[in-house]
Design a protein around this motif. Sequence first.
Motif, PDB file in Angstrom:
ATOM      1  N   ASN A  17     -14.293 -18.145   4.741  1.00 24.43           N
ATOM      2  CA  ASN A  17     -13.269 -17.100   4.671  1.00 24.43           C
ATOM      3  C   ASN A  17     -13.539 -16.111   3.536  1.00 24.43           C
ATOM      4  O   ASN A  17     -13.357 -14.910   3.708  1.00 24.43           O
ATOM      5  CB  ASN A  17     -11.871 -17.716   4.525  1.00 24.43           C
ATOM      6  CG  ASN A  17     -11.380 -18.296   5.826  1.00 24.43           C
ATOM      7  OD1 ASN A  17     -11.632 -17.744   6.891  1.00 24.43           O
ATOM      8  ND2 ASN A  17     -10.684 -19.427   5.751  1.00 24.43           N
ATOM      9  N   VAL A  18     -13.965 -16.604   2.391  1.00 22.47           N
ATOM     10  CA  VAL A  18     -14.308 -15.701   1.283  1.00 22.47           C
ATOM     11  C   VAL A  18     -15.492 -14.821   1.677  1.00 22.47           C
ATOM     12  O   VAL A  18     -15.500 -13.614   1.410  1.00 22.47           O
ATOM     13  CB  VAL A  18     -14.602 -16.506  -0.003  1.00 22.47           C
ATOM     14  CG1 VAL A  18     -15.243 -15.634  -1.061  1.00 22.47           C
ATOM     15  CG2 VAL A  18     -13.322 -17.126  -0.528  1.00 22.47           C
ATOM     16  N   SER A  23     -17.400  -9.542   3.246  1.00 22.87           N
ATOM     17  CA  SER A  23     -18.152  -8.713   4.194  1.00 22.87           C
ATOM     18  C   SER A  23     -17.289  -7.587   4.731  1.00 22.87           C
ATOM     19  O   SER A  23     -17.735  -6.436   4.834  1.00 22.87           O
ATOM     20  CB  SER A  23     -18.654  -9.559   5.365  1.00 22.87           C
ATOM     21  OG  SER A  23     -19.541 -10.541   4.907  1.00 22.87           O
ATOM     22  N   ILE A  24     -16.058  -7.892   5.081  1.00 23.98           N
ATOM     23  CA  ILE A  24     -15.156  -6.864   5.602  1.00 23.98           C
ATOM     24  C   ILE A  24     -14.872  -5.816   4.527  1.00 23.98           C
ATOM     25  O   ILE A  24     -14.912  -4.610   4.792  1.00 23.98           O
ATOM     26  CB  ILE A  24     -13.854  -7.508   6.123  1.00 23.98           C
ATOM     27  CG1 ILE A  24     -14.152  -8.322   7.385  1.00 23.98           C
ATOM     28  CG2 ILE A  24     -12.788  -6.460   6.394  1.00 23.98           C
ATOM     29  CD1 ILE A  24     -13.018  -9.200   7.838  1.00 23.98           C
ATOM     30  N   ALA A  25     -14.594  -6.266   3.317  1.00 25.86           N
ATOM     31  CA  ALA A  25     -14.303  -5.321   2.231  1.00 25.86           C
ATOM     32  C   ALA A  25     -15.529  -4.458   1.914  1.00 25.86           C
ATOM     33  O   ALA A  25     -15.415  -3.249   1.741  1.00 25.86           O
ATOM     34  CB  ALA A  25     -13.855  -6.081   0.984  1.00 25.86           C
ATOM     35  N   GLY A  26     -16.694  -5.080   1.871  1.00 24.01           N
ATOM     36  CA  GLY A  26     -17.918  -4.309   1.598  1.00 24.01           C
ATOM     37  C   GLY A  26     -18.228  -3.328   2.713  1.00 24.01           C
ATOM     38  O   GLY A  26     -18.603  -2.179   2.464  1.00 24.01           O
ATOM     39  N   TRP A  31     -18.262   2.228   4.714  1.00 23.74           N
ATOM     40  CA  TRP A  31     -17.852   3.135   5.778  1.00 23.74           C
ATOM     41  C   TRP A  31     -17.061   4.303   5.210  1.00 23.74           C
ATOM     42  O   TRP A  31     -17.335   5.456   5.516  1.00 23.74           O
ATOM     43  CB  TRP A  31     -17.039   2.362   6.806  1.00 23.74           C
ATOM     44  CG  TRP A  31     -16.675   3.189   8.011  1.00 23.74           C
ATOM     45  CD1 TRP A  31     -17.512   3.942   8.770  1.00 23.74           C
ATOM     46  CD2 TRP A  31     -15.391   3.327   8.583  1.00 23.74           C
ATOM     47  NE1 TRP A  31     -16.821   4.546   9.787  1.00 23.74           N
ATOM     48  CE2 TRP A  31     -15.508   4.183   9.703  1.00 23.74           C
ATOM     49  CE3 TRP A  31     -14.142   2.816   8.281  1.00 23.74           C
ATOM     50  CZ2 TRP A  31     -14.431   4.537  10.490  1.00 23.74           C
ATOM     51  CZ3 TRP A  31     -13.079   3.154   9.085  1.00 23.74           C
ATOM     52  CH2 TRP A  31     -13.233   4.005  10.161  1.00 23.74           C
ATOM     53  N   PHE A  32     -16.080   4.016   4.350  1.00 27.30           N
ATOM     54  CA  PHE A  32     -15.278   5.089   3.766  1.00 27.30           C
ATOM     55  C   PHE A  32     -16.094   5.948   2.818  1.00 27.30           C
ATOM     56  O   PHE A  32     -15.919   7.171   2.771  1.00 27.30           O
ATOM     57  CB  PHE A  32     -14.044   4.532   3.062  1.00 27.30           C
ATOM     58  CG  PHE A  32     -12.987   4.039   4.009  1.00 27.30           C
ATOM     59  CD1 PHE A  32     -12.437   4.888   4.961  1.00 27.30           C
ATOM     60  CD2 PHE A  32     -12.549   2.733   3.974  1.00 27.30           C
ATOM     61  CE1 PHE A  32     -11.470   4.444   5.848  1.00 27.30           C
ATOM     62  CE2 PHE A  32     -11.589   2.278   4.852  1.00 27.30           C
ATOM     63  CZ  PHE A  32     -11.038   3.140   5.799  1.00 27.30           C
TER      64      PHE A  32
END
Length: 155
Positions: A17-18, A23-26, A31-32
């Motif tokens: 989960n970490v 990965s999602i945050a990075g 992307w932004f």
Amino acid sequence: MTPRTLKTLLVVSLVVNVFLLGSIAGGAYRWFANERAVAAEQRGLRFAASELSDERQRQLREALRDTRRDAQPLIRAARDGRRDLVRILSAPQLDRDALDAALASTREADSALRAQIESTVAGFAATLTPDERLKLVDAMERRGPLRAAIPPQKK
């Protein structure tokens, strides 16, 4: 299940989960960050009209869209020519005559397409007021096709 097995599964689940959250945050950050960089670097004819009124921008976009639609055979010919170039250059034996012919046909299609686009922009510029043309030229020097033609000013 034994308590030891449950603890092991809990630790593995926590690690996964970490990893997923990181990965999602990075990915979101990249992307932004890329979105902002793309927005800051938007270049091209349609972005060069950004300082004109919304109606004028719409007129230019429509004119360029119509030109692109009318020029589909030229676009296809240029694309096919580039594919032929790849095929010819990657062949075991280089056929120089075929290479020259593919280069010539690609160049001809690209030149004809460029002429159509330039004619469209010239026709659009002819409909602008002198003030609007100055805005367009200024924006084309900063964001459009004239950006490389004008050397940077020394301060």
